[in-house]
Scaffold this active site. Structure first.
Site, PDB file in Angstrom:
ATOM      1  N   CYS B  81      25.745 -26.362  55.741  1.00 27.63           N
ATOM      2  CA  CYS B  81      25.583 -25.897  57.125  1.00 27.63           C
ATOM      3  C   CYS B  81      26.752 -26.359  58.008  1.00 27.63           C
ATOM      4  O   CYS B  81      27.851 -25.841  57.872  1.00 27.63           O
ATOM      5  CB  CYS B  81      24.226 -26.347  57.669  1.00 27.63           C
ATOM      6  SG  CYS B  81      23.730 -25.460  59.155  1.00 27.63           S
ATOM      7  N   HIS B 174      20.011 -25.360  53.768  1.00 27.11           N
ATOM      8  CA  HIS B 174      19.592 -26.713  53.412  1.00 27.11           C
ATOM      9  C   HIS B 174      18.537 -26.679  52.314  1.00 27.11           C
ATOM     10  O   HIS B 174      17.519 -26.014  52.463  1.00 27.11           O
ATOM     11  CB  HIS B 174      18.965 -27.418  54.608  1.00 27.11           C
ATOM     12  CG  HIS B 174      19.880 -27.494  55.783  1.00 27.11           C
ATOM     13  ND1 HIS B 174      20.813 -28.494  55.925  1.00 27.11           N
ATOM     14  CD2 HIS B 174      20.023 -26.697  56.864  1.00 27.11           C
ATOM     15  CE1 HIS B 174      21.483 -28.307  57.051  1.00 27.11           C
ATOM     16  NE2 HIS B 174      21.027 -27.223  57.638  1.00 27.11           N
ATOM     17  N   GLU B 176      18.078 -29.932  50.859  1.00 29.53           N
ATOM     18  CA  GLU B 176      17.719 -31.352  50.913  1.00 29.53           C
ATOM     19  C   GLU B 176      16.500 -31.598  51.794  1.00 29.53           C
ATOM     20  O   GLU B 176      15.767 -32.568  51.596  1.00 29.53           O
ATOM     21  CB  GLU B 176      18.926 -32.183  51.380  1.00 29.53           C
ATOM     22  CG  GLU B 176      19.246 -32.154  52.883  1.00 29.53           C
ATOM     23  CD  GLU B 176      19.931 -30.861  53.338  1.00 29.53           C
ATOM     24  OE1 GLU B 176      20.229 -30.012  52.485  1.00 29.53           O
ATOM     25  OE2 GLU B 176      20.159 -30.709  54.549  1.00 29.53           O
TER      26      GLU B 176
END
Lengths: 293, 204
Positions: B81, B174, B176
């Protein structure tokens, strides 16, 4: 209440992205630009900063759409805005204006003394203030994607934010040592859903980012709340009521990143001019406190 | 197998803790990078999500730019990002000076403001494996152009979302946040370990 909901994940996701970043109150596009240049990760669009709301009195409401729109045009970082507690119509307007985060805030005059906004109904994430773990968990149950301490806004006195952070930390620590029976009791005492109480007991922290707000006025204040476990800070009157907002804004951003390095904190605290004058929170009569809302 | 690896996460602002948590969960050792001295001895670096304006500002404020630019030239690096924005070559925002590790042109917040952020399960082909990964696109950057040397590893809605060039991997989304380690493993296996093999060693 569904914490596996995809929209909810996206909301908490933005809160995660704001960690370690300072969120600054601004009342016009020039202040917003200055905040962005000084390293703010987001701005809070307001009509008046909390210390002026406190001094001027009267009913404090959501900012006018044109203020929010001008600020949105001035910066590329996320733009937040405040709605009154329980004022879901203001929240719907803020969502229609495509603000990135809504603060359902005790700094504004509450619209509903009984109910908060049902935040699950919104696409825009909400942050809510709290003084203790019970308040935090009730707000999370209502769909808040980020929690902040209430502190005592507009005072420039960090002691209430510290009190609230310590209170939350202590209560979480206690939960982690509890048996199932005790957790049932704790949920009942806090009027919070047992499912969330159990998550917090297991994680040893809130399930959403936890920021500090209310009375932060110096880089040292910012470092203090970071050391006490805040994941970042909101600064309201502390920047634009100081003698040199640009330098002070920059210094508070540095302090949040380098909070564990006293040498760096000393360096960034130099030459900032006067901090906001402020007012000790202990001198404010109980019925004039914003945090009890 | 990852115990010996030291991977840094740029910790100026953003969701760096999520990445550090993932690294620890995989058995690698993670390190917060706030100053240039934190880069020494690292086998790879992750630039996390967050606000690219803030990161860009702090990279200069803490005098990280020179060493960071040198690091991303020859060591493994993954940008997610905002991290993708920092590693790009050209950005639609002149206030940000990207590190130029991958030849792409990026529009910040290209998918729109937060009300247009979305979650989806992505079907990816990584090497010879098909995998499904949970992905959040949060005020995500949009890739407009890619240079000839860039490999587009995945697309969503006809726009590249996962790309690589040399030692550099970038993703506009994302994983994570969902504790999914698929891409982190891919980054380590295909970028960190091969780059490490090319470095001169002092013997073990």
């Amino acid at each position: 209440m569904d914490f596996t909901d995809k929209t909810y994940k996206i909301k908490v996701g933005l809160a995660e992205m704001l960690k370690g970043g300072v969120i600054m109150d601004v009342i016009n596009p020039d202040q917003a630009k200055l905040a962005e240049q000084s390293g703010a990760a987001a701005v809070m669009a307001l009509e008046r900063v909390p210390s002026d709301i406190r001094a001027d009195g009267g009913v404090a409401r959501m900012a006018a759409p044109e203020i929010i729109e001008e600020i949105k045009k001035a910066v590329t970082i996320p733009v937040m805005a405040k709605c009154r507690i329980g004022h879901f119509a203001e929240a719907e307007i803020l969502q229609a204006l495509e603000v990135d985060f809504i603060d359902e805030s005790e700094v504004l005059t509450p619209a509903d003394y009984k109910y908060h906004v049902d935040k699950w109904k919104f696409k825009v994430p909400f942050v809510c203030g709290c003084r203790n773990l019970g308040e935090a968990l009730r707000r999370i149950a209502e769909g808040a994607a980020m929690i902040r301490t209430k502190g005592e806004a507009g005072t420039g006195d960090v002691s209430e934010a510290v009190r609230h952070l310590r209170e939350i930390n202590r209560a979480i620590k206690t939960l982690t040592t509890m048996s199932d029976e005790e957790l049932n009791g704790a949920a009942k005492e806090m009027s919070a859903p047992l499912s969330i109480v159990k998550v917090v007991a297991k994680l040893g922290k809130l399930p959403v980012p936890n920021f500090a707000a209310g009375g932060i006025a110096t880089p040292a204040d910012a470092a203090l709340v970071m050391k006490l476990g805040a994941e970042s800070v909101f600064v309201g009157s502390g920047i634009f009521k100081a003698s040199n907002p640009e330098k002070r804004g920059r210094a508070i951003v540095t302090a949040v990143t380098q909070f564990s390095d006293p040498k760096a904190l000393a360096d960034c605290s130099r030459g900032l001019g006067e901090a906001m004058k402020g007012q000790p929170a202990a001198e404010i009569p109980d019925d004039k406190l914003l945090q009890i809302r | 197998m990852y115990e010996r690896l030291k991977i840094g996460v740029l910790a100026l602002q953003g969701d760096f803790e999520r990445h550090l948590y993932q690294l620890t969960a995989l058995g690698a050792s993670g390190r917060e990078v706030r100053l240039s001295k934190d880069l020494s001895g690292l086998d790879g670096l992750i630039i996390p999500g967050g606000e690219s304006t803030t990161m860009n500002n702090l990279i200069d404020r803490f005098s990280l730019r020179q060493e960071l630019s040198a690091f991303v030239k020859h060591k493994a690096v993954w940008g997610t990002c905002a991290g993708m924005i920092m590693l790009a070559t050209r950005i639609n925002d002149s206030t940000i000076e990207p590190l130029g590790a991958i030849d792409i042109t990026v529009t910040r917040n290209g998918y729109g403001r937060q009300v247009f952020s979305f979650f989806t399960d992505l079907n990816l082909t990584l090497g010879d494996k098909n995998v499904i990964v949970p992905a959040s696109f949060i005020r995500a950057p949009l890739v407009n152009k890619t240079g000839d040397a860039v490999a587009v590893l995945a697309k969503y809605d006809n726009h590249p979302i996962l790309l690589s060039q040399g030692n550099c991997l970038v993703s506009s989304f994302h994983t994570e946040l969902h504790s999914d380690k698929t891409l982190l493993k891919y980054f380590i296996d295909k970028f960190v370990l091969p780059a490490q093999a090319l470095q001169p060693t002092n013997g073990i």
